[in-house]
Design a protein around this motif. Structure first.
Motif, mmCIF file in Angstrom:
data_model
loop_
_atom_site.group_PDB
_atom_site.id
_atom_site.type_symbol
_atom_site.label_atom_id
_atom_site.label_comp_id
_atom_site.label_asym_id
_atom_site.label_seq_id
_atom_site.Cartn_x
_atom_site.Cartn_y
_atom_site.Cartn_z
ATOM 1 N N PRO A 1 0.823 -1.209 0.000
ATOM 2 C CA PRO A 1 0.000 0.000 0.000
ATOM 3 C C PRO A 1 0.856 1.257 0.000
ATOM 4 N N SER A 2 0.219 2.400 -0.206
ATOM 5 C CA SER A 2 0.960 3.652 -0.190
ATOM 6 C C SER A 2 1.467 3.930 1.219
ATOM 7 N N ILE A 3 2.606 4.591 1.292
ATOM 8 C CA ILE A 3 3.278 4.816 2.577
ATOM 9 C C ILE A 3 3.403 6.311 2.814
ATOM 10 N N GLY A 4 2.971 6.738 3.989
ATOM 11 C CA GLY A 4 3.136 8.135 4.358
ATOM 12 C C GLY A 4 4.519 8.395 4.902
ATOM 13 N N ARG A 5 4.799 7.885 6.107
ATOM 14 C CA ARG A 5 6.085 8.141 6.766
ATOM 15 C C ARG A 5 6.848 6.828 6.930
ATOM 16 N N TYR A 6 8.081 6.809 6.439
ATOM 17 C CA TYR A 6 8.964 5.656 6.562
ATOM 18 C C TYR A 6 10.183 6.067 7.381
ATOM 19 N N VAL A 7 10.451 5.315 8.455
ATOM 20 C CA VAL A 7 11.587 5.596 9.335
ATOM 21 C C VAL A 7 12.521 4.387 9.329
ATOM 22 N N ALA A 8 13.786 4.632 9.035
ATOM 23 C CA ALA A 8 14.795 3.579 9.027
ATOM 24 C C ALA A 8 15.642 3.666 10.286
ATOM 25 N N LEU A 9 15.781 2.534 10.977
ATOM 26 C CA LEU A 9 16.555 2.447 12.207
ATOM 27 C C LEU A 9 17.628 1.373 12.047
ATOM 28 N N GLY A 10 18.737 1.552 12.762
ATOM 29 C CA GLY A 10 19.698 0.461 12.750
ATOM 30 C C GLY A 10 21.144 0.876 12.795
ATOM 31 N N ASP A 11 21.988 -0.145 12.634
ATOM 32 C CA ASP A 11 23.436 0.014 12.745
ATOM 33 C C ASP A 11 24.078 0.112 11.366
ATOM 34 N N SER A 12 25.379 -0.191 11.298
ATOM 35 C CA SER A 12 26.109 -0.001 10.046
ATOM 36 C C SER A 12 25.613 -0.881 8.912
ATOM 37 N N PHE A 13 25.053 -2.054 9.214
ATOM 38 C CA PHE A 13 24.535 -2.904 8.140
ATOM 39 C C PHE A 13 23.268 -2.325 7.525
ATOM 40 N N ALA A 14 22.756 -1.274 8.114
ATOM 41 C CA ALA A 14 21.666 -0.516 7.508
ATOM 42 C C ALA A 14 22.151 0.822 6.972
ATOM 43 N N SER A 15 23.234 1.354 7.523
ATOM 44 C CA SER A 15 23.614 2.731 7.199
ATOM 45 C C SER A 15 24.646 2.860 6.093
ATOM 46 N N VAL A 16 25.567 1.893 5.966
ATOM 47 C CA VAL A 16 26.690 2.097 5.051
ATOM 48 C C VAL A 16 26.324 1.753 3.616
ATOM 49 N N GLY A 17 27.306 1.884 2.748
ATOM 50 C CA GLY A 17 27.171 1.618 1.325
ATOM 51 C C GLY A 17 28.335 2.283 0.641
ATOM 52 N N ASP A 18 28.067 3.049 -0.390
ATOM 53 C CA ASP A 18 29.106 3.787 -1.106
ATOM 54 C C ASP A 18 29.564 4.951 -0.235
ATOM 55 N N LEU A 19 30.811 4.906 0.213
ATOM 56 C CA LEU A 19 31.314 5.918 1.139
ATOM 57 C C LEU A 19 31.639 7.252 0.472
ATOM 58 N N THR A 20 31.453 7.349 -0.835
ATOM 59 C CA THR A 20 31.719 8.628 -1.503
ATOM 60 C C THR A 20 30.509 9.556 -1.447
ATOM 61 N N ALA A 21 29.369 9.049 -0.988
ATOM 62 C CA ALA A 21 28.159 9.878 -0.902
ATOM 63 C C ALA A 21 27.482 9.600 0.428
ATOM 64 N N LEU A 22 27.746 10.467 1.431
ATOM 65 C CA LEU A 22 27.229 10.265 2.776
ATOM 66 C C LEU A 22 26.261 11.379 3.163
ATOM 67 N N ASN A 23 25.306 11.045 4.022
ATOM 68 C CA ASN A 23 24.348 12.002 4.559
ATOM 69 C C ASN A 23 24.388 11.964 6.075
ATOM 70 N N GLY A 24 23.890 13.013 6.718
ATOM 71 C CA GLY A 24 23.789 13.021 8.173
ATOM 72 C C GLY A 24 25.136 13.177 8.845
ATOM 73 N N PRO A 25 25.203 12.875 10.141
ATOM 74 C CA PRO A 25 26.473 13.002 10.869
ATOM 75 C C PRO A 25 27.552 12.152 10.205
ATOM 76 N N PRO A 26 28.701 12.735 9.861
ATOM 77 C CA PRO A 26 29.736 11.968 9.163
ATOM 78 C C PRO A 26 30.141 10.684 9.892
ATOM 79 N N GLY A 27 30.121 10.733 11.225
ATOM 80 C CA GLY A 27 30.528 9.565 11.978
ATOM 81 C C GLY A 27 29.584 8.389 11.868
ATOM 82 N N CYS A 28 28.405 8.608 11.312
ATOM 83 C CA CYS A 28 27.450 7.507 11.131
ATOM 84 C C CYS A 28 27.691 6.736 9.840
ATOM 85 N N PHE A 29 28.479 7.322 8.916
ATOM 86 C CA PHE A 29 28.745 6.682 7.623
ATOM 87 C C PHE A 29 27.437 6.269 6.938
ATOM 88 N N ARG A 30 26.494 7.197 6.941
ATOM 89 C CA ARG A 30 25.164 6.944 6.381
ATOM 90 C C ARG A 30 25.190 7.243 4.889
#
Length: 291
Positions: free
Chosen positions: A26-55
């Protein structure tokens, strides 16, 4: 609990396309993602949020958001997060990530969660027994299984015991906390991509793990991932078992692996999902939601 069938998961692979938002239901209004590095990391050349989160901008929450096009998307994931950081601010290399639960509201429709590994303090726990393996090559004597010996020296597997005694109740409390704050949300627990293959024959040298320890570490991390699925089932939430998919661990060639080794052909974090892995996990989550 609705869990993505194992056969379907095995067939998905990285070729599974994240389809257009118009097909999301179904259609989604608000989506919130929670978690650790296995949810936050990826390509380290494009990061968002606090740099120390490696998001990373291409982490699996972003893949899910791109596919489902929620009206609001809040990515509160942060590398190094433990279950405590759901309700407390997290210090991350000089930065501060607010309590991740701050993103939850009564109007939240979707929550994804990957958590638990850092409760074991894996860096401090595993590194002492992994250091000897750095000297192991095909030209040197086998190191053996220093990690397995370390954790089973008393006749009890203390690593497994901590998963059951410490991490399991903490994860259960997190799932309850999400439900309390977002009572109408669909909650999706996503576990950890396999770091190593089931047998040492499938892995070469210089990956940071002694070949003799590979079966033990595979079983230990499988236990952690299974625990997360069990707790999701108990809570009546969706579980996405990314850990069960074989053939994409850090011992594979760079074009096949979803988790990086200490060799980094991609701009990613060692022992963590790379861009291929994050796209694959995002596809698994979307498929589970549409199943």
């Amino acid at each position: 609990m609705r869990t993505l069938p194992l056969l379907a998961a095995a067939l998905l692979g990285v070729s599974l396309a994240l389809t257009a938002p118009a097909q999301a239901a179904p259609s989604i209004g608000r989506y919130v993602a929670l978690g650790d590095s296995f949810a936050s990391v990826g390509d380290l050349t494009a990061l968002n949020g606090p740099p120390g989160c490696f998001r990373a901008a291409d982490n699996y929450p972003n893949q899910v958001a791109a596919a489902l096009a929620p009206a609001e998307f809040v990515d509160n994931t942060c590398g190094g997060a433990t279950t405590r950081d759901m309700t407390e601010a997290q210090s991350a290399f000089g930065d501060v990530n607010p309590p991740q639960f701050d993103g939850l509201t009564a109007e939240t429709d979707l929550v994804t969660l990957t958590i638990g590994a850092n409760n074991l303090d894996l860096l401090r726990t595993l590194v002492p027994c992994l250091i000897p393996s750095l000297a192991e090559t095909s030209f040197t004597p086998r190191i053996g299984n220093p990690c397995e010996q370390r954790f089973t020296a008393t006749g009890v597997d203390t690593f497994a015991q901590r998963i059951d005694d410490e991490v399991r109740p903490a994860v259960a409390a997190v799932l309850r906390g999400i439900r309390d704050r977002a009572p109408r949300a669909t909650i999706v627990a996503v576990n950890y991509l396999a770091l190593v293959p089931p047998t040492s024959d499938e892995c070469g040298y210089w990956h940071g793990v002694a070949k003799g320890d590979i079966p033990y570490l595979f079983r230990a991390l499988r236990r952690l991932s299974t625990m997360l699925m069990d707790e999701a089932a108990h809570a009546g939430d969706i579980g996405v078992d990314a850990n069960v998919i074989a053939g994409h661990d850090m011992c594979q060639t760079h074009d096949k692996r979803w988790v990086e080794s200490i060799y980094l052909p991609q701009p990613a974090t060692p022992w963590h999902p790379n861009s291929l892995g994050m796209r694959a996990v995002g596809a698994l989550v979307v498929a589970a939601l549409r199943n």
